[in-house]
Scaffold this motif. Structure first.
Motif, mmCIF file in Angstrom:
data_model
loop_
_atom_site.group_PDB
_atom_site.id
_atom_site.type_symbol
_atom_site.label_atom_id
_atom_site.label_comp_id
_atom_site.label_asym_id
_atom_site.label_seq_id
_atom_site.Cartn_x
_atom_site.Cartn_y
_atom_site.Cartn_z
ATOM 1 N N MET A 133 32.288 59.305 7.385
ATOM 2 C CA MET A 133 32.152 60.812 7.847
ATOM 3 C C MET A 133 30.629 61.239 7.818
ATOM 4 O O MET A 133 30.474 61.912 9.004
ATOM 5 N N GLU A 134 29.857 60.889 6.844
ATOM 6 C CA GLU A 134 28.372 61.090 6.895
ATOM 7 C C GLU A 134 27.754 60.748 8.312
ATOM 8 O O GLU A 134 27.048 61.179 8.792
ATOM 9 N N ASN A 135 28.178 59.183 8.461
ATOM 10 C CA ASN A 135 27.514 58.784 9.614
ATOM 11 C C ASN A 135 27.878 59.445 10.891
ATOM 12 O O ASN A 135 27.003 59.331 11.838
ATOM 13 N N ARG A 136 29.074 59.834 10.994
ATOM 14 C CA ARG A 136 29.453 60.515 12.329
ATOM 15 C C ARG A 136 28.653 61.793 12.533
ATOM 16 O O ARG A 136 28.309 62.155 13.452
ATOM 17 N N LYS A 137 28.452 62.487 11.365
ATOM 18 C CA LYS A 137 27.674 63.788 11.492
ATOM 19 C C LYS A 137 26.236 63.551 11.931
ATOM 20 O O LYS A 137 25.730 64.299 12.885
ATOM 21 N N ILE A 138 25.804 62.512 11.439
ATOM 22 C CA ILE A 138 24.184 62.206 11.839
ATOM 23 C C ILE A 138 24.406 61.777 13.307
ATOM 24 O O ILE A 138 23.404 62.117 14.217
ATOM 25 N N LYS A 139 25.200 61.203 13.955
ATOM 26 C CA LYS A 139 25.424 60.511 15.319
ATOM 27 C C LYS A 139 25.754 61.792 16.082
ATOM 28 O O LYS A 139 24.965 61.936 17.257
ATOM 29 N N VAL A 140 26.472 63.076 15.573
ATOM 30 C CA VAL A 140 26.632 64.153 16.663
ATOM 31 C C VAL A 140 25.504 64.922 16.412
ATOM 32 O O VAL A 140 24.933 65.434 17.589
ATOM 33 N N LYS A 141 24.547 65.028 15.284
ATOM 34 C CA LYS A 141 23.480 65.740 15.560
ATOM 35 C C LYS A 141 22.382 65.156 16.435
ATOM 36 O O LYS A 141 21.745 65.630 16.975
ATOM 37 N N SER A 142 22.172 63.708 16.511
ATOM 38 C CA SER A 142 21.485 63.028 17.023
ATOM 39 C C SER A 142 21.861 63.291 18.603
ATOM 40 O O SER A 142 20.926 63.522 19.551
ATOM 41 N N LEU A 143 23.234 63.291 18.915
ATOM 42 C CA LEU A 143 23.495 63.523 20.190
ATOM 43 C C LEU A 143 23.212 64.858 20.957
ATOM 44 O O LEU A 143 22.614 65.125 21.895
ATOM 45 N N ILE A 144 23.429 65.713 19.770
ATOM 46 C CA ILE A 144 23.069 67.242 20.387
ATOM 47 C C ILE A 144 21.587 67.412 20.259
ATOM 48 O O ILE A 144 21.166 67.986 21.687
ATOM 49 N N SER A 145 20.698 66.952 19.693
ATOM 50 C CA SER A 145 19.337 66.811 19.982
ATOM 51 C C SER A 145 18.874 66.182 21.076
ATOM 52 O O SER A 145 17.950 66.727 21.820
ATOM 53 N N VAL A 146 19.352 64.976 21.375
ATOM 54 C CA VAL A 146 19.049 64.512 22.785
ATOM 55 C C VAL A 146 19.587 65.105 23.807
ATOM 56 O O VAL A 146 18.740 65.087 25.073
ATOM 57 N N THR A 147 20.693 65.847 23.848
ATOM 58 C CA THR A 147 21.079 66.463 24.915
ATOM 59 C C THR A 147 20.246 67.695 25.068
ATOM 60 O O THR A 147 19.889 68.352 26.027
ATOM 61 N N ALA A 148 19.512 68.544 23.997
ATOM 62 C CA ALA A 148 18.694 69.773 24.057
ATOM 63 C C ALA A 148 17.401 69.574 24.725
ATOM 64 O O ALA A 148 16.907 70.134 25.510
ATOM 65 N N TRP A 149 16.862 68.166 24.477
ATOM 66 C CA TRP A 149 15.388 67.622 25.058
ATOM 67 C C TRP A 149 15.989 67.342 26.409
ATOM 68 O O TRP A 149 14.933 67.874 27.210
ATOM 69 N N ALA A 150 16.914 66.821 26.840
ATOM 70 C CA ALA A 150 17.364 66.510 28.278
ATOM 71 C C ALA A 150 17.573 67.548 29.118
ATOM 72 O O ALA A 150 17.058 67.697 30.137
ATOM 73 N N VAL A 151 18.151 68.587 28.385
ATOM 74 C CA VAL A 151 18.477 70.040 29.284
ATOM 75 C C VAL A 151 17.044 70.769 29.460
ATOM 76 O O VAL A 151 16.804 71.135 30.432
ATOM 77 N N ALA A 152 16.240 70.712 28.275
ATOM 78 C CA ALA A 152 14.863 71.502 28.617
ATOM 79 C C ALA A 152 14.108 70.911 29.772
ATOM 80 O O ALA A 152 13.475 71.124 30.346
ATOM 81 N N LEU A 153 14.016 69.152 29.592
ATOM 82 C CA LEU A 153 13.238 68.497 30.694
ATOM 83 C C LEU A 153 13.732 68.942 31.850
ATOM 84 O O LEU A 153 12.918 69.024 32.933
ATOM 85 N N GLY A 154 15.053 68.709 32.295
ATOM 86 C CA GLY A 154 15.751 68.687 33.164
ATOM 87 C C GLY A 154 15.663 70.053 33.877
ATOM 88 O O GLY A 154 15.191 70.343 35.139
ATOM 89 N N MET A 155 15.799 71.128 33.127
ATOM 90 C CA MET A 155 15.429 72.641 33.550
ATOM 91 C C MET A 155 13.859 72.895 34.034
ATOM 92 O O MET A 155 13.736 73.756 34.934
ATOM 93 N N PHE A 156 13.214 72.168 33.078
ATOM 94 C CA PHE A 156 11.586 72.270 33.622
ATOM 95 C C PHE A 156 11.438 71.729 35.062
ATOM 96 O O PHE A 156 10.787 72.380 35.673
#
Length: 80
Positions: free
Chosen positions: A1-24
């Motif tokens: 369960m803990e491993n899944r939470k880390i993967k979700v946080k990582s996915l959200i983090s990568v998505t946030a950076w990708a959105v920022a870069l794409g919007m820029f």
């Protein structure tokens, strides 16, 4: 369960950076004001995730705090 939470946080983090870069990149071509706010909010989300992550070291958290403060100041100045 803990491993899944880390993967979700990582996915959200990568998505946030990708959105920022794409919007820029889109902002460079279209120059729409709302794109800057989207970039700032994506960076704010990533900074909050970095600050709240217990596995980050102190130096990384300091960088996230600096980014968070500068983004909040940028948004406040643009809203004035």
């Amino acid at each position: 369960m803990e491993n899944r939470k880390i993967k979700v946080k990582s996915l959200i983090s990568v998505t946030a950076w990708a959105v920022a870069l794409g919007m820029f990149i889109a902002y460079l071509f279209l120059e729409r004001q709302w794109m800057l706010f989207t970039i700032d909010f994506a960076i704010l989300l990533r900074c909050l995730l970095g600050i709240l992550d217990p596995e980050e070291n102190r130096k990384s958290k300091n960088v996230y705090w600096i980014l968070l403060i500068t983004r909040v100041m940028d948004i406040a100045i643009r809203l004035m």
